[in-house]
Write an enzyme that holds these catalytic residues in place. Structure first.
Site, short mmCIF file in Angstrom:
data_model
loop_
_atom_site.label_atom_id
_atom_site.label_comp_id
_atom_site.label_asym_id
_atom_site.label_seq_id
_atom_site.Cartn_x
_atom_site.Cartn_y
_atom_site.Cartn_z
N ASP A 1 24.09 89.64 72.65
CA ASP A 1 23.01 89.66 72.35
C ASP A 1 21.81 90.43 72.58
O ASP A 1 22.42 91.79 73.03
CB ASP A 1 22.29 88.93 73.45
N GLU B 1 24.13 89.89 67.32
CA GLU B 1 22.90 89.23 67.25
C GLU B 1 21.88 90.83 66.50
O GLU B 1 21.10 91.23 67.76
CB GLU B 1 22.02 88.90 68.26
#
Length: 715
Positions: free
Chosen positions: A399, A452
């Protein structure tokens, strides 16, 4: 009380001794064995040796400090203590040997211990024939650390730990067992008592709002069966169903489904729709439901919201049994500042940067890991390996990578500290990510990682040895933003934004991309994917079906958040179930059928996946028909005739006798049409097949409105 006690005795009873083993337990003095024990509330204490000999210990301090000679000089003994009318035989934790070996301490010190989860935390073990739990925690700047829990009435005086090496505190507590709740009480170097801390390495934790760690018996956690080999390879189909476990489905009373209830329903549903992988939003223990798991405090513990670690293992196993790969969202970029967590852990900024210009994330109010600390990097890398080994997951999606890579991420001018070269790149974070990927692929070559990363940082998915960050895949955020912006426009304006569809192919093969329609695109006022579609009811659903078909025909692996597969109309709400009742409507069932058929085509048609990450696998055919909002391209596989012609019409008009050149003469079969009546469309199409004729073979096609069609050459 004896008046002439040494300072160490007072340090014990006052709870400030850094190495209680130096005073408590057995010690040879003047050729005799003296034992000292600190047992608050005990009225009397005897030492009982292995032969049954006893010797009364003298109370040398009113707080409960006892001392005396061991009978027969034996080093193996128990303590027999009387508490009121109750007599209890106890093992003395201060008579047992160290938990960490010198080699462990060496590896921990240099940051090369790759299995921290085998040494740190709470582990069931047997020492000197006695069963108990060994506790080890890193707190290099603490003055004193104690284990408190169910086994000692949460009294920090009873079990102070000893410090070893470069700040690792350890203690074996006899007769502590699986299921015991515990925390660490830490006194800072300045003598300040900190809030009770959860174990950073805890393998299980209490349900929020409680925050205690729980001793886990690893033998009770079955090792899930492996996923099919090669499931995450670049040349394999990869279609990911992204799930928030707490809101996929709920019970009638709005309670969560448990891991085991999810195991009975979720894998079968995902497999029926043709997905190859399921990706869970973070399942690490976290205190705040509204963080969706992205602010974890227990990186090694599956959240207790849905059950036990054994139950989570059963969910992974069920996914694998259905042929699905399991990916986890992983958050090594930041952590919350809850007082029981990692923040200010030993009275100093142990895990985070001390300077808020480096250590605090302004957008999220969280703390940023200090990747310049060997212990922190070792902690995070070990955590990644833990999930891959212990729970047999098949990959990790990392993330917020951009927030890790840039020192000035979301910071104003003057609100950040440059690196040693004066730049904004976080050199320590780069090194960490490279090490993370290197370690993962070295130990789990069939696993994968995905970043990401929302900027144009180069070589995210290129190997470390070639200067890249080493990820298996990168989320294609640019594709997502451009194409969602395009498809959200009224078709009359799309011709002015024709380049938003074309632009993605300029960089589509610069990384190994995943095309993400993730949870982030259906929250915070962005509306659902269906909610962005323009037009009346029919046009909105036609647009959505066409967009999904465009996505599956575009180079790159696929990711779709739960609810998108049937056209959830409202934004995602983590506090409630998806709107499954919408499947009672034909239009929503049509969207679900489109997704199922696209997945099945994608999985079975090599032209759509074999060269997802290779420019040889794509060829534009029509790029200059912006006035009619039409695009055409060929997807290619390795075999000579592994070809798929894709025609996308993002206008509401039907186009007849539309000429498209193709690489082979002969019959081309229409294998997919998003305008099929089966999906709720107008059923305009090419009646199954079309003949390619001419010196340069061309098809004369009927192009349905707001639709995408696939055609393949017949053998």
């Amino acid at each position: 009380m004896i008046a002439t006690l040494p300072d160490e005795a007072y340090a014990i009873v006052e709870g400030r001794h850094a190495d209680p083993f130096r005073y408590l337990g057995p010690h040879r003095e003047n050729e005799r064995t003296v034992v000292r024990a600190f047992l608050p509330e005990a009225a009397s204490v005897e030492a009982v040796d292995e032969k049954g000999g006893t010797a009364a210990l003298e109370r040398i301090h009113d707080a409960g400090l006892f001392a005396g000679l061991l009978p027969n000089g034996s080093a193996r003994y128990q303590l027999r203590a009387r508490f009121g009318d109750t007599i209890v035989d106890l093992e003395d934790p201060y008579r047992f040997p160290p938990i960490l070996t010198d080699f462990d301490l060496y590896l921990l010190g240099e940051g090369s211990h790759q299995r921290l989860y085998d040494k740190l935390g709470a582990h069931l073990m047997t020492l000197d024939g006695v069963e108990g739990v060994g506790f080890v925690v890193l707190a290099p700047n603490a003055r004193r650390v104690s284990v408190v829990g169910d086994f000692n009435f949460w009294d920090s005086r009873r079990h102070p730990m000893r410090v070893r090496g470069s700040g690792y505190w350890e203690l074996f507590i006899p007769r502590a067992t699986a299921g015991d709740h515990y925390k660490f009480e830490i006194v800072s170097a300045q003598g300040h008592l900190l809030p009770l801390k959860s174990d950073p390495m805890a393998f299980a934790a209490e349900m929020r709002p409680s925050t205690a760690s729980i001793v886990l018996d690893p033998e009770r956690v079955p090792h899930p069966r492996p996923a099919p080999a090669g499931i995450s390879a670049l040349t394999s189909p990869m279609s990911i169903y992204e799930v928030h476990l707490g809101s996929w489905r709920r019970k009638d009373n709005n309670d969560w489904l448990s891991y085991r209830e999810l195991a009975e329903q979720l894998p079968a549903y995902v497999r029926d729709l043709g997905f190859t992988h399921v990706e869970f939003l973070p399942i690490n223990e976290h205190p705040f439901d509204g963080s969706w798991g992205y602010q974890p405090t227990g990186l090694f513990a599956p959240t207790s919201r849905f059950g036990t670690p054994e139950d989570f293992a059963a969910l992974v196993d069920a996914c694998h049994a259905h042929g699905l790969g399991v990916l986890l969202d992983w958050v090594p970029g930041h952590f919350p500042d809850d007082p029981h967590g990692l923040a200010h852990f030993d009275g100093t900024s142990l895990y985070e940067h001390a300077n808020p210009l480096q250590g605090r994330h302004n957008d999220w109010g969280t703390l940023i890991y200090n990747y310049g600390r060997t212990e922190v990097v070792n902690f995070l890398v070990s955590n990644a390996l833990f999930w891959l080994e212990r729970y047999a997951v098949d990959g990790l999606r990392v993330d917020a990578v951009a927030s890790m890579l840039y020192l000035d991420y979301s910071r104003p001018a003057g609100g950040w500290i440059p690196n040693k070269y004066g730049g904004r790149e976080n050199l320590e974070a780069i090194d960490f990510l490279r090490r993370f990927n290197t370690e993962v692929f070295a130990k789990f070559p069939n696993a994968t990682t995905a970043a990401e990363e929302s900027t144009a940082w180069p070589q995210v998915s290129q190997p470390v040895e070639f200067g890249g960050l080493g990820f298996g895949y990168k989320w294609n955020m640019g594709w997502m933003h451009d194409t969602l912006n395009y498809i959200s426009m009224d078709p009359i304006y799309r011709k002015y934004h024709h380049g938003q569809i074309l632009f993605g192919l300029h960089y589509a093969f610069s990384e190994n991309f995943i095309l993400p329609l993730s949870h982030d695109e259906v929250v915070h006022g962005k509306r659902s994917i269906l909610g962005r579609m323009p037009g009346d009811h029919w046009q909105r659903f036609a647009n959505l079906r066409a967009y999904y078909a465009f996505m599956f025909a575009h180079p790159g692996k696929k990711l779709m958040f739960m609810g998108c597969e049937f056209g959830q109309d409202r934004e995602w709400n983590h506090d409630s179930s998806l709107d499954w009742h919408l499947l009672e409507q034909e239009s929503h069932r049509g969207v679900q059928s489109v997704v199922r058929d696209l997945n099945n085509l994608y999985r079975t048609m090599p032209a759509l996946y074999e060269l997802d990450c290779d420019s040889f696998g794509f060829e534009w055919i029509v790029t200059d028909d912006g006035d009619r909002n039409v695009f055409a391209w060929i997807r290619k596989g390795n075999a000579a005739r592994a070809r798929c012609l894709v025609i996308a019409n993002f206008s509401p008009n039907v186009y007849y006798d539309y000429q498209v050149r193709v690489p082979f003469p002969g019959k081309w079969r229409e294998v997919f049409n998003s305008d099929s009546a089966h999906y709720g469309g107008s059923n305009v199409g090419n009646i199954g097949e079309v003949e390619a004729v001419g010196l340069v073979p061309e098809l004369s096609l009927t192009i349905p409105p707001l639709a995408v069609i696939f055609l393949t050459p017949e053998d």
